[in-house]
Design a protein around this motif. Structure first.
Motif, PDB file in Angstrom:
ATOM      1  N   ARG A 101       0.826  -1.210   0.000  1.00 18.88           N
ATOM      2  CA  ARG A 101       0.000   0.000   0.000  1.00 18.88           C
ATOM      3  C   ARG A 101       0.860   1.261   0.000  1.00 18.88           C
ATOM      4  O   ARG A 101       0.653   2.190  -0.746  1.00 18.88           O
ATOM      5  N   GLU A 102       1.857   1.272   0.866  1.00 15.67           N
ATOM      6  CA  GLU A 102       2.659   2.490   0.981  1.00 15.67           C
ATOM      7  C   GLU A 102       3.459   2.743  -0.289  1.00 15.67           C
ATOM      8  O   GLU A 102       3.610   3.877  -0.722  1.00 15.67           O
ATOM      9  N   ILE A 103       3.935   1.689  -0.913  1.00 17.94           N
ATOM     10  CA  ILE A 103       4.766   1.905  -2.095  1.00 17.94           C
ATOM     11  C   ILE A 103       3.894   2.339  -3.281  1.00 17.94           C
ATOM     12  O   ILE A 103       4.266   3.205  -4.071  1.00 17.94           O
ATOM     13  N   LEU A 104       2.692   1.750  -3.395  1.00 23.28           N
ATOM     14  CA  LEU A 104       1.756   2.177  -4.448  1.00 23.28           C
ATOM     15  C   LEU A 104       1.387   3.643  -4.256  1.00 23.28           C
ATOM     16  O   LEU A 104       1.311   4.419  -5.214  1.00 23.28           O
ATOM     17  N   HIS A 105       1.159   3.991  -3.018  1.00 23.31           N
ATOM     18  CA  HIS A 105       0.758   5.366  -2.740  1.00 23.31           C
ATOM     19  C   HIS A 105       1.866   6.350  -3.119  1.00 23.31           C
ATOM     20  O   HIS A 105       1.621   7.352  -3.789  1.00 23.31           O
ATOM     21  N   LEU A 106       3.068   6.052  -2.685  1.00 23.24           N
ATOM     22  CA  LEU A 106       4.165   6.997  -2.927  1.00 23.24           C
ATOM     23  C   LEU A 106       4.413   7.184  -4.420  1.00 23.24           C
ATOM     24  O   LEU A 106       4.584   8.301  -4.902  1.00 23.24           O
ATOM     25  N   VAL A 107       4.415   6.081  -5.182  1.00 23.73           N
ATOM     26  CA  VAL A 107       4.763   6.191  -6.607  1.00 23.73           C
ATOM     27  C   VAL A 107       3.555   6.643  -7.438  1.00 23.73           C
ATOM     28  O   VAL A 107       3.661   7.557  -8.257  1.00 23.73           O
ATOM     29  N   TYR A 127      11.192   6.417  -8.408  1.00 26.00           N
ATOM     30  CA  TYR A 127      11.653   5.208  -7.709  1.00 26.00           C
ATOM     31  C   TYR A 127      12.772   5.562  -6.725  1.00 26.00           C
ATOM     32  O   TYR A 127      12.832   5.038  -5.617  1.00 26.00           O
ATOM     33  N   ALA A 128      13.643   6.472  -7.153  1.00 19.76           N
ATOM     34  CA  ALA A 128      14.792   6.819  -6.304  1.00 19.76           C
ATOM     35  C   ALA A 128      14.327   7.529  -5.028  1.00 19.76           C
ATOM     36  O   ALA A 128      14.812   7.237  -3.932  1.00 19.76           O
ATOM     37  N   GLU A 129      13.370   8.440  -5.186  1.00 22.85           N
ATOM     38  CA  GLU A 129      12.842   9.134  -3.997  1.00 22.85           C
ATOM     39  C   GLU A 129      12.136   8.152  -3.056  1.00 22.85           C
ATOM     40  O   GLU A 129      12.278   8.223  -1.844  1.00 22.85           O
ATOM     41  N   LEU A 152      11.572   4.977   1.987  1.00 21.68           N
ATOM     42  CA  LEU A 152      11.378   3.678   2.630  1.00 21.68           C
ATOM     43  C   LEU A 152      12.685   3.082   3.134  1.00 21.68           C
ATOM     44  O   LEU A 152      12.680   2.032   3.776  1.00 21.68           O
ATOM     45  N   GLU A 153      13.788   3.743   2.804  1.00 19.95           N
ATOM     46  CA  GLU A 153      15.117   3.270   3.218  1.00 19.95           C
ATOM     47  C   GLU A 153      15.378   1.842   2.732  1.00 19.95           C
ATOM     48  O   GLU A 153      15.787   0.961   3.492  1.00 19.95           O
ATOM     49  N   ILE A 154      15.089   1.628   1.449  1.00 20.05           N
ATOM     50  CA  ILE A 154      15.383   0.337   0.817  1.00 20.05           C
ATOM     51  C   ILE A 154      16.030   0.624  -0.541  1.00 20.05           C
ATOM     52  O   ILE A 154      15.914   1.731  -1.057  1.00 20.05           O
ATOM     53  N   PRO A 155      16.722  -0.383  -1.134  1.00 22.63           N
ATOM     54  CA  PRO A 155      17.351  -0.151  -2.447  1.00 22.63           C
ATOM     55  C   PRO A 155      16.307   0.041  -3.560  1.00 22.63           C
ATOM     56  O   PRO A 155      15.183  -0.451  -3.440  1.00 22.63           O
ATOM     57  N   VAL A 156      16.705   0.737  -4.628  1.00 24.52           N
ATOM     58  CA  VAL A 156      15.794   0.973  -5.749  1.00 24.52           C
ATOM     59  C   VAL A 156      15.304  -0.357  -6.338  1.00 24.52           C
ATOM     60  O   VAL A 156      14.134  -0.486  -6.713  1.00 24.52           O
ATOM     61  N   GLY A 157      16.183  -1.352  -6.386  1.00 25.69           N
ATOM     62  CA  GLY A 157      15.786  -2.664  -6.916  1.00 25.69           C
ATOM     63  C   GLY A 157      14.631  -3.264  -6.122  1.00 25.69           C
ATOM     64  O   GLY A 157      13.713  -3.871  -6.690  1.00 25.69           O
ATOM     65  N   THR A 158      14.673  -3.068  -4.817  1.00 24.41           N
ATOM     66  CA  THR A 158      13.599  -3.578  -3.958  1.00 24.41           C
ATOM     67  C   THR A 158      12.306  -2.801  -4.198  1.00 24.41           C
ATOM     68  O   THR A 158      11.215  -3.371  -4.195  1.00 24.41           O
ATOM     69  N   VAL A 159      12.447  -1.487  -4.413  1.00 21.58           N
ATOM     70  CA  VAL A 159      11.273  -0.676  -4.753  1.00 21.58           C
ATOM     71  C   VAL A 159      10.603  -1.268  -5.988  1.00 21.58           C
ATOM     72  O   VAL A 159       9.384  -1.479  -6.020  1.00 21.58           O
ATOM     73  N   LEU A 194       7.017  -2.909  -5.909  1.00 17.99           N
ATOM     74  CA  LEU A 194       5.995  -2.118  -6.602  1.00 17.99           C
ATOM     75  C   LEU A 194       5.329  -2.930  -7.709  1.00 17.99           C
ATOM     76  O   LEU A 194       4.106  -2.862  -7.897  1.00 17.99           O
ATOM     77  N   SER A 195       6.132  -3.705  -8.445  1.00 16.72           N
ATOM     78  CA  SER A 195       5.510  -4.442  -9.554  1.00 16.72           C
ATOM     79  C   SER A 195       4.591  -5.538  -8.998  1.00 16.72           C
ATOM     80  O   SER A 195       3.506  -5.777  -9.535  1.00 16.72           O
ATOM     81  N   ARG A 196       4.996  -6.161  -7.892  1.00 21.59           N
ATOM     82  CA  ARG A 196       4.091  -7.149  -7.272  1.00 21.59           C
ATOM     83  C   ARG A 196       2.801  -6.473  -6.796  1.00 21.59           C
ATOM     84  O   ARG A 196       1.708  -6.998  -6.970  1.00 21.59           O
ATOM     85  N   ALA A 197       2.954  -5.286  -6.209  1.00 19.52           N
ATOM     86  CA  ALA A 197       1.774  -4.566  -5.703  1.00 19.52           C
ATOM     87  C   ALA A 197       0.853  -4.168  -6.851  1.00 19.52           C
ATOM     88  O   ALA A 197      -0.375  -4.271  -6.753  1.00 19.52           O
TER      89      ALA A 197
END
Lengths: 163, 224
Positions: free
Chosen positions: A118-124, A131-133, A138-145, A149-152
């Protein structure tokens, strides 16, 4: 805190309210969260680097405050979720009925997703952060974003029946 | 060529560099399966953007934020309340639950009794400085004022655990009298709480206090 900082903060209050509601799914907790975030932002105004965008800085404060809040609420008893009180969702008089129904189903589908999605969908997708922001908030790597995000997105499209 | 979901999503989100995006769009254009997968990412983004509603009216917190703006530096000498910038008042009024008068029940002090170290601080500790008391609490001197009759008044805080006691005392015929005291509880506790909630401001208004004395004025008064 100077006037420019305060006006920038005021301009982003709607964004903070949206993100808070998305994180907490409860209007009363969202209000508390916005208030705590504003207090912390004012108290920490000196540590804001004006070369950085303001939104990610604020969202990060909010997310950390939310994590603190959740930790404290672990013992707070039963919570009513926003699903069970749909009247609490913000209403928008703007679009027509069909669009409004669609918006409602998007909200419900969002609210059913796990917090991390939810939080990642909301932010993007709602707040239009890069993705970088988002990675910084979220203090995670861009790859994890990207993988989260794609799973969400796929989970949401499944719920909404998007072919 | 295999194109993964994350790359298609990055295309939908405008996160690819233009050359790579063009190349992908050409591939997508001749592959219905890719088009369908891309569509799911484009459509979720479009629908979620609908949640970005324009608010009606100004947010209730806006006025409070404006009220916390530090005013432009005046051409006056700096006031002797260095550890109370105006935003602290907002932070405190928002975050602090006032437990109210009756602090002596908590602290074990008599209503108008000052611990010896508090009296010593009232007589000599400059505003903006912190001193440790015998009890282990910390005393922070906030500011000095003149009341309506010209008597010296001082505001200070003592803190121990998560409770903060804020006190206003005035010197009356050479003896310190307490004019106001309250205990506040920090809620969340990242910043120094308790120095600016409404009631201490009301107490200052009640004694007819003008703005805080400058450090030089305060030093001259304390030397007497």
């Amino acid at each position: 805190m100077d006037a420019a900082f305060s006006e920038a903060l005021i301009a982003l209050l709607p964004n903070l309210r949206r993100f808070a509601l998305s994180l907490t799914r409860r209007p009363d907790q969202a209000d508390d969260l916005v208030q705590i975030t504003v207090e912390r932002a004012i108290a920490g105004a000196g540590s804001y680097d004006p070369d950085q965008r303001f939104e990610p800085w604020l969202f990060r404060i909010m997310r950390n405050a939310f994590i603190d809040q959740t930790r404290r609420r672990k013992t707070a008893g039963t919570q009513v979720d926003i699903h069970e009180m749909p009247e609490a969702l913000p209403t928008d008089p703007g679009p027509g009925l069909e669009a409004r129904l669609m918006l409602d189903s998007v909200r419900v589908a969002m609210a059913e997703l796990p917090e991390g999605q939810r939080e990642i969908l909301h932010l993007v997708c709602v707040e239009e952060m890069s993705y970088a922001e988002t990675a910084r908030v979220l203090e995670i790597p861009v790859g994890t974003v990207m993988s989260r995000l794609s799973r969400a997105r796929l989970a949401l499209s499944e719920k909404l029946g998007i072919e | 060529m295999q194109i993964d979901d994350e790359t298609l999503m990055a295309l939908a989100d405008g996160e690819l560099d233009p050359a790579r995006a063009d190349e992908l769009r050409r591939l997508v254009a001749r592959d219905p399966a890719l088009q369908a997968r891309l569509h799911r990412f484009e459509e979720t983004r479009r629908l979620l953007a609908g949640l970005r509603l324009a608010p009606e009216g100004e947010d209730p917190l806006a006025a409070m934020i404006r009220g916390a703006v530090t005013p432009e530096a005046p051409a006056l000498p700096p006031p002797a309340n260095l550890n109370r910038p105006p935003w602290v008042a907002l932070a405190a009024s928002l975050a602090v639950a006032v437990l109210g008068l009756g602090w002596w029940q908590w602290s074990g002090r008599a209503p108008d009794g000052f611990a010896p170290a508090e009296l010593a601080a009232l007589d000599g500790l400059p505003s903006g400085e912190v001193r440790r008391l015998e009890s282990g609490e910390e005393l922070a001197m906030i500011a000095s004022f003149r009341d309506g009759d010209g008597a010296l008044c001082r505001e200070y805080e003592t803190s121990g655990g998560d409770l903060v006691r804020v006190v206003l005392a005035c010197r009356d015929d050479g003896a310190w009298q307490q004019r106001f005291a309250a205990v506040t509880k920090a809620d969340g506790g990242e910043y120094r709480p308790a120095s600016g909630e409404g009631s201490i401001d009301e107490a200052l208004a009640a004694i007819g206090a003008q703005g805080p004395l400058s450090l030089e004025e305060e030093e001259a008064v304390l030397r007497k």
